[in-house]
Enzyme design. Structure first.
Site, short mmCIF file in Angstrom:
data_model
loop_
_atom_site.label_atom_id
_atom_site.label_comp_id
_atom_site.label_asym_id
_atom_site.label_seq_id
_atom_site.Cartn_x
_atom_site.Cartn_y
_atom_site.Cartn_z
N ASP A 55 17.90 7.65 -4.79
CA ASP A 55 18.06 5.84 -4.90
C ASP A 55 19.14 6.17 -5.02
OD1 ASP A 55 17.34 3.46 -5.16
OD2 ASP A 55 18.94 3.58 -6.33
N GLY A 61 0.60 -1.36 0.21
CA GLY A 61 -0.27 -0.49 -0.17
C GLY A 61 1.18 1.38 0.10
N HIS A 63 21.07 -5.87 -2.39
CA HIS A 63 21.51 -5.02 -3.61
C HIS A 63 22.40 -6.72 -4.09
CE1 HIS A 63 24.57 -1.07 -5.05
NE2 HIS A 63 23.90 -2.33 -5.68
N LYS A 96 20.36 0.22 -0.01
CA LYS A 96 20.86 -0.86 0.04
C LYS A 96 21.72 -2.07 0.50
CE LYS A 96 19.72 0.03 -5.01
NZ LYS A 96 20.43 1.76 -4.82
#
Length: 295
Positions: free
Chosen positions: A47, A13, A110, A77
């Protein structure tokens, strides 16, 4: 600049912007102004990764931007050096500390490590705990093939919300995207402009540039856009998330100016036809814990 990035709903969600700034290979001293510039022109997804060596600078760019933290979707990551349950939890704390945040929006493994399945699965179980504890809003993976994704799902409880993969017009990954659709996984694309074919000229698609393909150049002329904007719009038409990388403010702004035009289904198909079916990046099936030194 027009419009805003569409939002993609994850399988729990949570909503994630469909366009973000990637900072792979962005030098730390250039990352702060790049993040600040991106947030200033409308990006709301950033990111990064522990292996990129610029988490601290991403956090500083966020703070300098003046944009409310609640409006920014931040991803980092876990790197191979820290795979394993306890070490993954420690690595998450380290990343969060460098970013200067108290919660993360998305945490990814990763790489898959099929030759060290216990460590790989344990790392994802650590991510599941972070999710259960409310320390991250969503969890997922990066660079997982269909087979590796199925293996991970069989051994864990939470279906990844995202799989971040090499995807560009030379490598469209149709079969993997179909699996993502069946499992409710959002496809996030690194090297969305096909830059990897340029900086890895030894690869199977080396020496070719998506931005020079006649179909892309022709569509850019038709719409009064750049080839990069056409390719990024192609990602949007497919319902993908793209994270182009740049440290140049004008290029960062250009890569986000995508929301005042659309490609037709025939135009999307014409770009799809550039697919070679061959990746330019490392083969995920061959990854080992010692495959890479920390970048």
């Amino acid at each position: 600049m027009t419009g805003a990035a569409p939002l993609l709903k994850l399988n729990n969600g949570v909503e994630m912007p469909a366009v973000g700034l990637g900072v792979f290979q962005s030098p730390p001293e250039e990352t702060v102004p790049a993040v600040e510039a991106a947030l200033g022109c409308g990006y709301r997804l950033i990111d990064t990764a522990a292996a990129y060596g610029n988490e601290k600078e991403v956090g500083e760019g966020i703070r300098r931007s003046g944009v409310d933290r609640g409006d920014i979707f931040v991803t980092t990551k876990l790197w191979l050096d820290d795979y394993g349950y306890d070490s993954a939890l420690r690595a998450f704390d380290t990343s969060l500390g460098k970013l200067g945040l108290d919660r993360l929006d998305l945490y990814l493994l990763h790489q898959p490590v099929p030759f060290a399945q216990d460590a790989w699965v344990a790392s994802y179980k650590a991510a599941e705990k972070l999710l259960a504890d409310g320390r991250v809003r969503a969890i997922g993976v990066s660079n997982h093939t269909a087979g590796l994704l199925n293996t991970l799902v069989e051994h864990t409880d939470v279906v990844p919300a995202v799989n971040q993969i090499e995807l560009h017009p030379y490598f469209v990954q149709s079969e993997l995207r179909e699996l993502h659709d069946r499992l409710g996984i959002v496809t996030e694309c690194w090297s969305p402009l096909g830059g990897i074919t340029v900086y890895r000229p030894q690869g199977v698609n080396g020496g070719r540039s998506v931005m020079e393909e006649p179909v892309v150049v022709g569509l850019a002329a038709k719409y009064g856009k750049t080839p990069a904007q056409v390719v990024l719009r192609w990602h949007i038409e497919h319902g993908l998330c793209a994270i182009p990388k740049s440290v140049k403010p004008h290029r960062i702004a250009e890569n986000f100016d995508l929301f005042d035009f659309a490609l037709t289904s025939d135009e999307v198909a014409a770009i799809d036809a550039l697919d070679t079916g061959r990746r330019s990046g490392p083969d995920p099936e061959s990854i080992r814990l010692d495959s890479f030194s920390r970048r």
